[in-house]
Design an enzyme around this catalytic site. Structure first.
Site, mmCIF file in Angstrom:
data_model
loop_
_atom_site.group_PDB
_atom_site.id
_atom_site.type_symbol
_atom_site.label_atom_id
_atom_site.label_comp_id
_atom_site.label_asym_id
_atom_site.label_seq_id
_atom_site.Cartn_x
_atom_site.Cartn_y
_atom_site.Cartn_z
ATOM 1 N N ASP A 81 -36.697 48.143 11.002
ATOM 2 C CA ASP A 81 -36.294 47.169 12.031
ATOM 3 C C ASP A 81 -37.154 47.333 13.279
ATOM 4 O OD1 ASP A 81 -34.317 46.246 10.364
ATOM 5 O OD2 ASP A 81 -32.646 47.069 11.525
ATOM 6 N N LYS A 84 -29.761 45.313 5.255
ATOM 7 C CA LYS A 84 -28.319 45.239 5.015
ATOM 8 C C LYS A 84 -27.893 46.276 3.981
ATOM 9 C CE LYS A 84 -28.304 40.421 6.308
ATOM 10 N NZ LYS A 84 -28.110 40.749 7.718
ATOM 11 N N ALA A 94 -29.482 49.272 3.141
ATOM 12 C CA ALA A 94 -29.563 50.643 3.670
ATOM 13 C C ALA A 94 -28.423 50.896 4.646
ATOM 14 C CB ALA A 94 -30.911 50.855 4.351
ATOM 15 N N ASN A 95 -28.111 49.910 5.483
ATOM 16 C CA ASN A 95 -27.018 50.083 6.437
ATOM 17 C C ASN A 95 -25.692 50.319 5.702
ATOM 18 O OD1 ASN A 95 -28.929 49.504 8.393
ATOM 19 N ND2 ASN A 95 -28.273 47.387 8.681
ATOM 20 N N GLY A 134 -16.390 39.576 13.696
ATOM 21 C CA GLY A 134 -16.842 40.211 14.929
ATOM 22 C C GLY A 134 -15.662 40.622 15.799
ATOM 23 N N GLY A 165 -11.912 40.258 14.746
ATOM 24 C CA GLY A 165 -11.287 41.037 13.684
ATOM 25 C C GLY A 165 -11.795 40.695 12.295
ATOM 26 N N GLY A 224 -21.525 44.268 10.619
ATOM 27 C CA GLY A 224 -20.917 43.790 9.376
ATOM 28 C C GLY A 224 -21.234 44.719 8.203
ATOM 29 N N ASP A 225 -22.452 45.233 8.177
ATOM 30 C CA ASP A 225 -22.836 46.170 7.104
ATOM 31 C C ASP A 225 -22.009 47.452 7.203
ATOM 32 O OD1 ASP A 225 -24.865 44.280 6.665
ATOM 33 O OD2 ASP A 225 -26.275 45.382 7.941
HETATM 34 O O1 RIB Z 1 -27.455 43.235 9.037
HETATM 35 C C1 RIB Z 1 -28.431 43.784 9.878
HETATM 36 C C2 RIB Z 1 -29.711 43.971 9.138
HETATM 37 O O2 RIB Z 1 -30.206 42.711 8.751
HETATM 38 C C3 RIB Z 1 -30.814 44.592 9.930
HETATM 39 O O3 RIB Z 1 -30.816 45.997 9.903
HETATM 40 C C4 RIB Z 1 -32.083 43.944 9.367
HETATM 41 O O4 RIB Z 1 -32.932 44.818 8.719
HETATM 42 C C5 RIB Z 1 -31.574 42.838 8.434
HETATM 43 O O5 RIB Z 1 -31.648 43.188 7.117
#
Ligand code: RIB
Length: 291
Positions: A12, A39, A41-42, A205, A208, A236-237
């Protein structure tokens, strides 16, 4: 029990601006930072930091080993991340305004170079009690979901970034569909009527989140914990990864929603995406002191 995640990995690039640019406008950023995102990896980091055994299945280019090191440092099992010659690691340009809102452009790179053959070895280890996470930033989600369902595992599909063709293809193989409010609106407009999944997770967001159990008809609602947001990227992730980890360890839906809401609230108080996801040792005391 384990969580498997066929998930995007992005580097990012984050630019802080007074406001998001209008068409034709050139803006100088107030700051620049680089971090781990995507999304997928998060979500993997969130699930791992919530305590789940989390296997990330994905791909990067050959030159960004720090990305894998950082995922491993956050507790993610990285043995199934491939380094693909000739591919760039996925990346995202993230524009962030003073209200902590963002605009994101992604270049999928290696995330979209994943082939069905690359999934066979890792996902053949899935067990019936396991769970698969997928999103719309990689290739081969339908193939992965088919393998998971054949193994008897649950599939949580995040329809983000929203793409109705992808949703139509993947939905018959998903157990739970996860979306934000905008994605849910687009989906209900495009696909009115019954959806072929057991549950809908909708995050809104600061308003809720809710889980609609399409089997029992129950709707579980969770308010957002009030915080002062500095960066909503990856909230959200974080919610979805924590929610999955809570279900994986046997929590009921209301407890899973509360834990996930606490994690997402803490995340938005810290700049960054994957690097800003809190651990369960921070989330539990945070939600314990709140109604
Ligand atoms: O949901 C956020 C993510 O969306 C970011 O980290 C970016 O890399 C995109 O994939």
């Amino acid at each position: 029990m384990a969580i498997w995640n066929l998930g995007s990995i992005n580097i990012d690039h984050v630019y802080r601006l007074d406001h998001l640019p209008r068409p034709g406008e050139t803006l100088a950023s107030r700051s620049y930072a680089q971090g781990l995102g995507g999304k997928g990896a998060n979500q993997s980091i969130a699930a791992a930091r919530a305590g789940a055994i989390t296997h990330h299945v994905g791909a990067i280019g050959p030159e960004d080993d720090w990305v894998i090191d950082r995922l491993r440092d956050r507790g993610v099992c990285t043995a199934d991340i491939l380094r693909l010659p000739g591919q760039a690691t996925g990346h995202a340009i993230i524009l962030l305004d003073d209200q902590a809102e963002n605009s994101i452009v992604i270049h999928p790179g290696a995330n979209r170079a994943i082939t069905p053959a690359m999934l066979q070895k890792p996902l053949s280890a899935m067990k019936p009690q396991d769970m698969l996470l997928i999103q719309n930033e990689t290739g081969c989600q339908t193939e992965a979901a088919r393998i998971a369902r054949r193994a008897g595992a649950r599939v949580i599909y995040s329809a983000a970034p929203f793409d109705i063709d992808a949703v139509r293809a993947i939905l018959p193989h998903a157990t739970i569909l996860a979306m934000n409010a905008g994605e849910a609106e687009a989906l209900f407009a495009a696909m009115p009527g019954d959806l072929p999944v057991q549950g809908l997770l909708i995050t809104r967001g600061g308003d809720g989140a809710e889980y609609r159990d399409l089997v029992t008809g129950e709707v579980h609602r969770q308010a957002a914990f009030p915080v002062n947001p500095v960066d909503t990227t990856g909230a959200g992730d974080t919610f979805t990864g924590y929610f999955a980890a809570a279900l994986d360890r046997g929590d009921a839906v209301p407890a899973a929603l509360r834990l996930a809401a606490g994690a997402a609230a803490l995340k938005v108080t810290i700049p960054g995406a994957g690097d800003a996801i809190p651990g369960i040792e921070e989330v539990i005391p945070f939600i314990a002191n709140r109604t």
